[in-house]
Design a protein around this motif. Structure first.
Motif, PDB file in Angstrom:
ATOM      1  N   GLN A  57       0.862  -1.195   0.000  1.00 37.87           N
ATOM      2  CA  GLN A  57       0.000   0.000   0.000  1.00 37.87           C
ATOM      3  C   GLN A  57       0.891   1.234   0.000  1.00 37.87           C
ATOM      4  O   GLN A  57       1.838   1.323   0.787  1.00 37.87           O
ATOM      5  N   HIS A  86      -1.755  -1.218  -3.977  1.00 43.28           N
ATOM      6  CA  HIS A  86      -2.822  -0.257  -3.717  1.00 43.28           C
ATOM      7  C   HIS A  86      -2.203   1.119  -3.534  1.00 43.28           C
ATOM      8  O   HIS A  86      -1.361   1.306  -2.652  1.00 43.28           O
ATOM      9  N   VAL A 156      -7.833   2.530   4.836  1.00 46.13           N
ATOM     10  CA  VAL A 156      -7.442   1.124   4.902  1.00 46.13           C
ATOM     11  C   VAL A 156      -7.790   0.598   6.284  1.00 46.13           C
ATOM     12  O   VAL A 156      -7.453   1.228   7.288  1.00 46.13           O
TER      13      VAL A 156
END
Ligand SMILES: [Zn+2]
Ligand SMILES: [Zn+2]
Length: 352
Positions: A57, A86, A156
């Motif tokens: 991420q 991501h 998240v």
């Protein structure tokens, strides 16, 4: 009580990607896990491929070059791998990412057996994530997905941590971020044996029961295998909790860079970085150059220290120093520290 207390080692280990005069960025690694988070994508040369390959991420504050030029390196080392990355950024981010990738020629990727994928999300004032998927085999053409809610800036939400964002003002929208690790349970393994038990999967269930805040008088079944046979015992949860475990509060790490010194930013930063264990905050200019800082929508070191102090941060790490002070690094650090410890204030602080 017997046994050595387990060290309350933090799960998250963070560090600046570059020295403070280099491109801004923070890498967060996870203890025991091959997992990493990356804040900003400037010059990434100081991060090894091994570390970068752990990243799943990535959080980009805004797309000024010093925060975004590293996308190329990132894509290059992941290309050909079966992996989904991501990426989160401010409004307009999907376009920026896809335009950067559109600059390359991708005539060969249709035959790749893997499909490296970027999931790109934009976070704006409306508390939703606008999302697109960019697949390598589809030559990174963005396929728009349904937007999802990101209430209170929650980007998240994972089993052991959360990441929040806040939209700040840098003349353009610029995101600040905070990672919050959930509290977790450590076990004194040697005390397990002292109680006549053996370690086993029951410890995982015990940790979960504790984190669920099950009542102390809940009967808990201890079950393990030894010498080919199964052993069982039952104890109240509270007894096992007191004898065998220690609850470690989660760490919070905040990251704020490239922001103007104004009231809205100050309020948003206070909320985002509240009680952070570590607060990475830009300290681009000296307070004597506050007008220059204001014109470039950046903070001074004194302003950075003041914001970290007001947020109740336990530790402040200033970074993103302007190259104009390359021979005055100490002055920037001292000014930020004086403001953080309350021995000085930024100019104009009396009007705050
Ligand atoms: Zn910058
Ligand atoms: Zn900037």
């Amino acid at each position: 009580m017997t046994g050595v207390e387990p060290v309350a080692r933090p799960l998250l280990h963070s560090r600046l990607v570059n020295p403070p005069f280099g491109d801004p960025g923070v890498y967060v690694g996870f203890m025991f896990e091959k997992q990493g988070l990356l804040f900003d994508l400037g010059d990434l040369q100081k991060l090894s491929d091994r570390r970068l390959l752990r990243v799943g991420q990535i959080f980009v504050s805004h797309t000024h070059m010093d925060h975004f030029t590293g996308l190329d390196r990132l894509v290059r080392i992941f290309l050909g791998r079966q992996k989904t990355l991501h990426l989160f950024g401010p409004p307009g981010f999907i376009d920026r990412v896809s335009h950067k990738l559109a600059a390359y020629t991708w005539n060969l990727v249709g035959n790749y057996r893997t499909d490296f994928t970027l999931m790109v999300s934009e976070f704006g004032q409306d508390e939703t994530l606008t999302r697109a998927r960019l697949r390598c085999r589809a030559v990174f053409k963005p396929e728009m997905l349904d937007p999802v809610e990101a209430r209170n800036g929650l980007l998240v939400d994972e089993a052991n941590y959360r990441v929040y964002a806040s939209v700040l003002d840098h003349g353009i929208p610029c995101l600040g971020f905070a990672v919050e690790e959930h509290r977790h349970v450590n076990v004194w393994k040697n005390r397990v044996e002292a109680m006549g038990f053996r370690v086993g999967p029951w410890l995982r269930d015990l940790k979960q029961a504790i984190l669920r805040d099950d009542p102390d008088d809940t009967p808990f079944r201890v079950r393990w295998r030894e010498d080919g046979s199964v052993h069982e015992a039952q104890r109240p949860l509270g007894e096992l909790k007191a004898e065998l475990t220690r609850i470690v509060p989660g760490q919070k790490i905040a990251y704020v860079t490239d922001v103007a010194w104004n009231e809205d930013n100050r309020a948003a930063i206070q909320t985002l970085a509240r009680d952070a264990d570590i607060f990475y905050i830009e300290a681009a200019f000296l307070d004597e150059d506050a007008e220059v800082a204001a014109s470039k929508r950046h903070l001074t070191a004194a302003q950075a220290g003041w914001l970290a102090r007001e947020a109740g941060a336990k530790r402040m790490i200033p970074f993103h120093f302007s190259p104009r002070y390359s021979d005055r690094e100490d002055a920037l650090r001292l000014e930020a520290e004086a403001s953080f410890t309350g021995t000085a204030k930024p100019r104009g602080a009396s009007t705050i």
